[in-house]
Design an enzyme around this catalytic site. Structure first.
Site, PDB file in Angstrom:
ATOM      1  N   SER A 267       0.845  -1.188   0.000  1.00 12.23           N
ATOM      2  CA  SER A 267       0.000   0.000   0.000  1.00 12.23           C
ATOM      3  C   SER A 267       0.890   1.251   0.000  1.00 12.23           C
ATOM      4  O   SER A 267       1.725   1.407  -0.895  1.00 12.23           O
ATOM      5  CB  SER A 267      -0.966  -0.065   1.178  1.00 12.23           C
ATOM      6  OG  SER A 267      -2.034   0.833   1.035  1.00 12.23           O
TER       7      SER A 267
ATOM      8  N   ASP B  70      -9.454  -5.214  -4.794  1.00 14.82           N
ATOM      9  CA  ASP B  70      -8.594  -4.314  -4.035  1.00 14.82           C
ATOM     10  C   ASP B  70      -9.084  -2.874  -4.188  1.00 14.82           C
ATOM     11  O   ASP B  70      -9.523  -2.464  -5.267  1.00 14.82           O
ATOM     12  CB  ASP B  70      -7.170  -4.435  -4.582  1.00 14.82           C
ATOM     13  CG  ASP B  70      -6.130  -3.742  -3.743  1.00 14.82           C
ATOM     14  OD1 ASP B  70      -6.492  -3.037  -2.776  1.00 14.82           O
ATOM     15  OD2 ASP B  70      -4.943  -3.904  -4.063  1.00 14.82           O
TER      16      ASP B  70
ATOM     17  N   HIS C 242      -7.386  -6.130  -0.386  1.00 13.73           N
ATOM     18  CA  HIS C 242      -6.179  -5.317  -0.277  1.00 13.73           C
ATOM     19  C   HIS C 242      -5.077  -5.990   0.532  1.00 13.73           C
ATOM     20  O   HIS C 242      -3.946  -5.518   0.567  1.00 13.73           O
ATOM     21  CB  HIS C 242      -6.562  -3.980   0.382  1.00 13.73           C
ATOM     22  CG  HIS C 242      -5.511  -2.918   0.362  1.00 13.73           C
ATOM     23  ND1 HIS C 242      -4.942  -2.449  -0.809  1.00 13.73           N
ATOM     24  CD2 HIS C 242      -4.933  -2.201   1.383  1.00 13.73           C
ATOM     25  CE1 HIS C 242      -4.059  -1.496  -0.517  1.00 13.73           C
ATOM     26  NE2 HIS C 242      -4.032  -1.337   0.807  1.00 13.73           N
TER      27      HIS C 242
END
Length: 300
Positions: free
Chosen positions: A112, A253, A280
């Site tokens: 991320s 995601d 995610h």
């Protein structure tokens, strides 16, 4: 397997000294190349990255976790101006950590925001010691992130979307109604598990207790980035990444494939794997598949 080693290293930035907390699985003096795990947020902690310790448990691959400055067991800097919190700060912190721990050859696994940071670091600073790079569930620009999250949000009922947007406009994002709504979005597009794993909860609770970094760099949410990451993009420099790169994503995601596509198009040596049953956080949602893919890439 031995217990992890923990410690802190001093980090001097703008004439002030801070502390970076780290924990490592394996012996850094062994001469083996460690994997350095970069957590997301910005402003989460290393705890939710701990599934990567399976690389050490299963294959003896050294794994170094750390809390980026601003949260966890590293220095909290609640009084810093908003402009303090920029990618360059975290790249300097990473360089400092590697230097203080005498690490000259390393792999990076960034998730991320951690993937954004890892990619930016590899493209801008082109470190000679970087052997392999894993960019997991990360956009190549915040504009693409916003497009991605808003496209997903717009698939929810109109009254639900209006509720979230009204709260954000009114700066009432601490309202339980908003928090519950974000929980629904996160359940569908961040981690589709009930309950959430404890390591993940610990990281989210940390940013709830000290949202300094997240608020300064993002704002209220990824639907509308108003912090120091406004306009952030590495689309024009990803071609500078020399290390072989593994790109990870998932169909549901919050970072949709369009947001990750510039990594694939621009990095010279890149492999893209989609974890089909994840959102995610594939390290929790498909742990065996995730570790197998990452381990194979690092070892082969």
């Amino acid at each position: 397997m031995s217990s992890p080693t923990t410690g802190t290293v001093p980090f001097v930035y703008q004439s002030k000294t801070y502390e970076t907390f780290y924990t490592v699985y394996g012996d850094l003096k062994s001469g083996k190349t460690p994997v350095v795990a970069l957590h997301g947020g910005p402003g989460l902690t290393h705890h939710y990255m701990l599934p990567n310790k399976a690389l050490y448990e299963q294959a003896g691959i050294l794994v170094l976790f750390y809390d980026q400055i601003g949260n966890g067991a590293s220095s909290h800097v609640k009084d810093a101006p908003k402009e303090f919190w920029r990618p360059q700060l975290f790249m300097d912190e990473l360089d400092n950590l590697l230097k203080k721990l005498n690490i000259t050859s390393f792999d990076l696994v960034g998730h991320s925001w951690g993937g954004m940071l890892a990619g930016h670091y590899a493209a801008e600073r082109t470190p000679s010691g970087l052997r392999r790079l894993v960019i997991a569930n990360a956009p190549a620009s915040t504009a693409l992130l916003e497009e991605s999250t808003n496209a997903l949000l717009d698939k929810f009922p109109a009254d639900f979307v209006k509720m979230l947007r009204d709260h954000e406009e009114a700066a009432t994002t601490s309202d339980p109604e908003y928090q519950a709504g974000m929980g629904k979005f996160y359940y569908k597009h961040v981690c589709h598990m009930d309950p959430w794993p404890q390591d993940l909860l610990q990281s989210f609770e940390a940013v709830g207790q000290d949202p300094t970094v997240y608020n300064a760099m993002i704002g209220a949410s990824e639907f509308n980035v108003v912090g120091t990451l406004v306009g952030w993009s590495v689309v024009d420099i990803v071609h500078n990444i020399r290390a072989p790169t593994l790109l990870l994503s998932a169909p549901l995601d919050e970072v949709q494939k369009e947001a990750a596509l510039p990594w694939f198009r621009g990095i010279p040596k890149v492999k893209w794997v989609e974890l089909q049953n994840s959102t995610h956080l594939g390290q929790f949602e498909e742990p065996e598949k995730y570790i197998t893919v990452v381990r194979d890439f690092l070892e082969n």
